[in-house]
Design a protein around this motif. Structure first.
Motif, PDB file in Angstrom:
ATOM      1  N   ALA A  89       1.366   3.105  -2.610  1.00 31.03           N
ATOM      2  CA  ALA A  89       0.475   2.806  -1.483  1.00 31.03           C
ATOM      3  C   ALA A  89       0.785   1.398  -0.979  1.00 31.03           C
ATOM      4  O   ALA A  89       0.763   0.444  -1.761  1.00 31.03           O
ATOM      5  CB  ALA A  89      -0.987   2.898  -1.921  1.00 31.03           C
TER       6      ALA A  89
ATOM      7  N   LEU B 132      -0.603  -1.461   1.155  1.00 32.36           N
ATOM      8  CA  LEU B 132      -1.923  -1.798   1.678  1.00 32.36           C
ATOM      9  C   LEU B 132      -1.908  -3.164   2.355  1.00 32.36           C
ATOM     10  O   LEU B 132      -1.462  -4.151   1.768  1.00 32.36           O
ATOM     11  CB  LEU B 132      -2.933  -1.824   0.527  1.00 32.36           C
TER      12      LEU B 132
ATOM     13  N   ALA C 256      -6.899  -1.180  -3.688  1.00 32.64           N
ATOM     14  CA  ALA C 256      -5.926  -0.975  -4.757  1.00 32.64           C
ATOM     15  C   ALA C 256      -6.634  -0.665  -6.077  1.00 32.64           C
ATOM     16  O   ALA C 256      -6.222   0.227  -6.824  1.00 32.64           O
ATOM     17  CB  ALA C 256      -5.044  -2.210  -4.901  1.00 32.64           C
TER      18      ALA C 256
ATOM     19  N   ILE D 247      -7.883   2.869  -5.969  1.00 29.40           N
ATOM     20  CA  ILE D 247      -6.777   3.821  -6.012  1.00 29.40           C
ATOM     21  C   ILE D 247      -6.214   3.903  -7.432  1.00 29.40           C
ATOM     22  O   ILE D 247      -5.973   4.991  -7.965  1.00 29.40           O
ATOM     23  CB  ILE D 247      -5.673   3.415  -5.019  1.00 29.40           C
TER      24      ILE D 247
ATOM     25  N   CYS E 221      -0.021   6.012  -9.073  1.00 27.42           N
ATOM     26  CA  CYS E 221       0.350   5.475  -7.768  1.00 27.42           C
ATOM     27  C   CYS E 221       0.486   3.959  -7.845  1.00 27.42           C
ATOM     28  O   CYS E 221      -0.440   3.250  -8.224  1.00 27.42           O
ATOM     29  CB  CYS E 221      -0.724   5.852  -6.756  1.00 27.42           C
TER      30      CYS E 221
ATOM     31  N   CYS F 285       0.722   0.245  -6.293  1.00 23.35           N
ATOM     32  CA  CYS F 285       0.127  -0.379  -5.115  1.00 23.35           C
ATOM     33  C   CYS F 285       0.897  -1.634  -4.734  1.00 23.35           C
ATOM     34  O   CYS F 285       1.203  -2.466  -5.585  1.00 23.35           O
ATOM     35  CB  CYS F 285      -1.330  -0.733  -5.370  1.00 23.35           C
TER      36      CYS F 285
ATOM     37  N   VAL G 162      -1.974  -4.704  -9.076  1.00 21.67           N
ATOM     38  CA  VAL G 162      -1.039  -4.481  -7.977  1.00 21.67           C
ATOM     39  C   VAL G 162       0.385  -4.755  -8.452  1.00 21.67           C
ATOM     40  O   VAL G 162       0.618  -5.677  -9.220  1.00 21.67           O
ATOM     41  CB  VAL G 162      -1.406  -5.399  -6.787  1.00 21.67           C
TER      42      VAL G 162
END
Lengths: 213, 213
Positions: free
Chosen positions: B63, B65, B78, B81, B88, B90, B110
């Motif tokens: 992702a 962001l 984040a 998610i 996933c 980030c 992250v």
DNA sequence: CCGCTCCCATGACATTCGTCATCGCCCTTC
DNA sequence: GAAGGGCGATGACGAATGTCATGGGAGCGG
């Protein structure tokens, strides 16, 4: 690439200069605009000063300028570009749609003003509009600017309030504005009263929000 | 690091979710990333909350962001998610490279953090790196964060300074922090001294710049 | 246990800030 | 030419703020 010209277009494509300090964005927007048949990105710049230099050299049909850039900001760059390349239309794009900037941009002779929240299609349409001599202002931003109305502050009040924006003490503002400390306090007090603020900081905030400084 | 020959069609492409409230940017970056053979933008979102919802539904590989978005910001998004779709990765992209955000982002788990000033190629490379399990932090931002060092402020001092950030009077800060006004003034004074600032506003600015509030 | 730091509070003091009244000067407008 | 408004300044006074000394209680490492 193609001979299929747009209905409104002439044979030659619109020559665009793109200025934005964020390479990621600039590259991306450039490749997106290049997808349009009647638009060609012929130059890019990563700062206001660079944008002016490139505009002088290439004399583009339209300059797309990010509002916040190091060195000259978008509006200052537009002023210089218009002074040196009058036939070049200037369009400002921005992340922060503060109404004050809109006013300054329009006064500087900018032909288009829109937030980055618009789609690429809208941007392309706006470019076509402004090179045809038209203007475009994002409806939402325009509404904000109108609803904000004219500033109740006098020129000096706005000056002093701006100098107070970063929390500087009165003495520093006074010396920077070449005023007496007492006068500074008077202006600050007057501005706060007009803005219905309890103190200078609140006054700065509301004046900022309304685009009055 | 490994010889990542992006042998396009055969291997499955990296599935990317793109979240940015600025449609122009998002569209543009999406089309740019889609140009890469091994990257596919499978979802987009215009806000943090939307990003979380889309991530839950599509379970992307990575992702991307934007840091500043309405509702949830990039870091908060984040966190959510990662809680819901742990596989996933980030990546945060941002215009304003303030070191404090980097720290928070890293703490949130992250895997990549970079300013929008990077080129699209770098972004694509970063995406490949993080899906492969690696991390990437923009060297310049990292250097800033390191040079800023740890905060000299105690927890309470930072709290109070943060509440003072918008120029609120002491009384309001006191009531919001459930403290005595005198205590608030003491903390503010201590913070200003530690930061070498002449007043609370300057203290707020330097603390902000260093990412300490 | 002792020293240390952080937390929270109080009181006192000097400084700064917000507000008001008042003044003179220069414009523009009626 | 009188009235009004913006500009710049001064003086005064109460309120808010910055700074310091001082105190007690909680927690933590030596």
């Amino acid at each position: 690439m193609t001979d299929r010209t747009n209905d409104a277009g002439t044979a030659s494509p619109i020559r665009v200069l793109l200025a934005d300090d964020e390479n990621l964005i600039r590259d991306a927007v450039a490749s997106l605009l290049d997808l349009e048949d009647d638009i060609a990105v012929i130059g890019q710049a990563a700062s206001g000063t660079e944008a002016v230099a490139v505009a002088r050299r290439l004399s583009p049909d339209v300059a797309v300028l990010d509002l916040q850039m190091p060195g000259l900001d978008g509006i200052e760059a537009a002023q210089q570009i218009l002074a040196e390349v009058p036939r070049c239309a200037c369009v400002i794009v921005t992340s922060h749609g503060r109404p004050g900037y809109l006013k300054k941009a329009l006064e500087a002779g900018v032909r288009g003003f829109l937030p980055k929240t618009v789609s690429a299609k809208v941007l392309a349409d706006v470019l076509r509009q402004v090179v045809a001599g038209g203007r475009y202002v994002d409806p939402e931003l325009a509404a904000e600017a109108i609803s904000a109305g004219a500033s109740p502050l006098t020129a000096r009040e706005a000056d002093v309030l701006e100098l107070a924006a970063d929390g500087a003490p009165v003495e520093e503002i006074a010396s920077r504005a070449s005023l007496s400390p007492g006068t500074v306090r008077n202006y600050l007090s007057a501005a706060a009263t007009k803005l219905g603020a309890a103190n200078r900081h609140e006054a700065v905030r509301t004046a900022r929000a309304r685009g009055w400084i």
